[in-house]
Design an enzyme around this catalytic site. Structure first.
Site, PDB file in Angstrom:
ATOM      1  CG  HIS A 321      -2.209  -0.739   0.979  1.00  0.00           C
ATOM      2  ND1 HIS A 321      -2.314  -2.088   1.207  1.00  0.00           N
ATOM      3  CD2 HIS A 321      -3.427  -0.347   0.532  1.00  0.00           C
ATOM      4  CE1 HIS A 321      -3.543  -2.487   0.908  1.00  0.00           C
ATOM      5  NE2 HIS A 321      -4.234  -1.453   0.500  1.00  0.00           N
ATOM      6  N   GLY A 322       2.031   1.254   0.539  1.00  0.00           N
ATOM      7  CA  GLY A 322       2.771   2.505   0.531  1.00  0.00           C
ATOM      8  C   GLY A 322       4.143   2.424   1.133  1.00  0.00           C
TER       9      GLY A 322
END
Length: 465
Positions: A321-322
């Protein structure tokens, strides 16, 4: 350019469909590809070259795998393709964070920092990598045929409805439609309806809650009421933003003649954390299950190994996700731990009433959303302390002022939409059938356009992933 913008609705979409509909059937993949590349290049033209390079890599590797006779060579080609795709993702997502962490350590020891210009994350890279990996793995597993047409495969990879933020569309789902699809007014009208619903979810609910979320997550030492108002607002914002995008993407796919998989199934009605992940971002959940969890061994090697595999799967899902900070990894560990506890609970034949299990599930989800939204772990700890009442109970004056009647109405509408599932779309709701199932999306869409005209378009949350 985002779907929920006037430039997309009044410029790109009409022009694209004008060309798409007059294009002969056998050349529509060409039109789709050119339109999708133009859509992507609208943001950052230089990163289009990276998307094209990853597309050519996956296309060429699949053909080599298909032609190879040595099984070990097939596997090596697959692994090499996966490594190169992941390397591009790691470079753009995590290099900034690693350098920042190293510089923090260096400055703490009075050493000079590493000179570094922050990298910008190419939009849609995460989803491009997942599409490429699943395709090459499926070709290696012989569950899909290799696509020898570079135009058709590039159209699949770059298709603008799902390119930026999903849903994850596996090649085998649309293989036949890439080869031949027929334009249908009924299917087109169903797509229009889905698009209007998603557009309204994004503009009327998700975007309306942005100021409240921004305000509360910007407070220092938020109170119990502040923290929970912000957490609930973000819980709604994230769902209606991402589910709204997915609905728009599915609608656009239908208009083009493609049937994309559903991505959400009323996740906030889940009765367990396992049930939640069967309902939330379903295309990612199934991807992690089929290409990561099962590859790690799944539940085939005893309880201990199963729990390890669950933790690893969700931790890697968090990392996907990041890379701005470690919060996404922490979020992944929380989800993995919750899944392990849920599995251990059910394996022992234990159960609890539905209202209790739903409440516990939502509390777990919302506590996890807090660290997902927070700017850093210290920030998450501050918000968690507020949610536990450690900073007092009273609501801050600025939060009281922010909760205008329109915001409270948005909360109420969002809650109704969450707890009262909509009727399945099925084959109804075409443009020629002006039943209530078609009238209310038209009304909501028209009002959303009016609202959008008076404000700046807000990017989708998942663009950052």
């Amino acid at each position: 350019m985002v779907f929920a913008s006037l430039e997309f609705l009044t410029l790109f979409l009409p022009l694209f469909f004008a060309f798409y509909l007059i294009t002969p059937q056998r050349f529509r993949n060409h039109t789709l590809l050119i339109g999708s590349w133009l859509f992507y290049a609208w943001w950052t033209p230089k990163f289009l070259l990276l998307i094209i390079a990853l597309t050519i890599l996956a296309w060429g590797a699949a053909i080599l795998i298909d032609k190879a006779h040595d099984e070990r060579l097939k596997t090596r080609l697959m692994v090499a393709t996966i490594v190169l795709n992941l390397a591009s993702l790691v470079w753009y997502k995590y290099t900034n964070m690693v350098i920042a962490s190293l510089n923090t350590i260096l400055t703490g020891h009075d050493l000079p920092e590493i000179p570094w210009v922050k990298l910008m994350l190419p939009i849609g890279l995460s989803f491009t990598v997942l599409h490429a990996i699943s395709y090459v793995v499926d070709v290696r597993r012989k569950t899909v045929p290799a696509q020898y047409s570079i135009i058709s495969f590039s159209a699949y990879m770059a298709m603008f409805p799902h390119l930026i933020a999903g849903p994850i569309v596996r090649y085998k789902i649309i293989d036949k439609e890439l080869r031949e699809r027929v334009f249908s007014l009924d299917k087109f009208s169903m797509g229009v309806r889905r698009f209007m619903i998603g557009f309204s979810m994004k503009v009327l609910i998700a975007d309306t809650l942005v100021p409240v979320v921004t305000l509360v997550f910007g407070l220092k030492n938020p109170s119990f009421q502040d923290a929970w108002v912000g957490c609930i607002a973000y819980t709604f914002q994230l769902y209606f933003d991402f589910a709204g995008y997915s609905a728009m993407a599915i609608g656009l796919g239908l208009m083009l003649g493609f049937d994309f998989a559903e991505n959400f199934n009323h996740p906030y009605l889940a009765v367990s954390i396992q049930d939640f992940w069967r309902r939330w971002h379903m295309t990612l959940s199934s991807w992690l299950r089929d290409y990561l969890y099962i590859s790690l061994g799944g539940n085939r090697h005893g309880a201990g190994r199963t729990y390890v595999n669950l933790m690893l799967t969700m931790a890697i899902g968090g990392l996907w996700h990041g890379g701005d900070n470690w919060n996404y990894l922490i979020w992944g560990f929380i989800q993995g731990a919750a899944l392990c506890c849920d599995r251990a609970f059910t394996q022992r034949g234990l159960s609890m009433p539905n209202y209790a299990s739903r409440t516990l599930t939502m509390l777990t989800v919302m506590f996890a959303w807090t660290v997902f939204r927070a700017s850093g772990f210290d920030h998450a700890l501050d918000m968690w302390a507020g949610q536990l009442g450690l900073h007092g109970m009273a609501m801050a004056d600025e939060v009281i002022l922010a909760l205008r009647p329109s915001i409270l109405l948005t909360f109420a509408i969002g809650l109704i939409c969450v707890i009262y599932p909509a009727t399945p779309i099925g084959k109804r709701g075409g443009l020629g059938i002006m039943s209530w199932s078609m009238v209310w999306p038209v009304i909501a869409f028209a009002y959303a356009i009016i609202v959008l005209a008076g404000q700046k378009a807000i990017p989708f949350l998942y663009f950052q992933f």
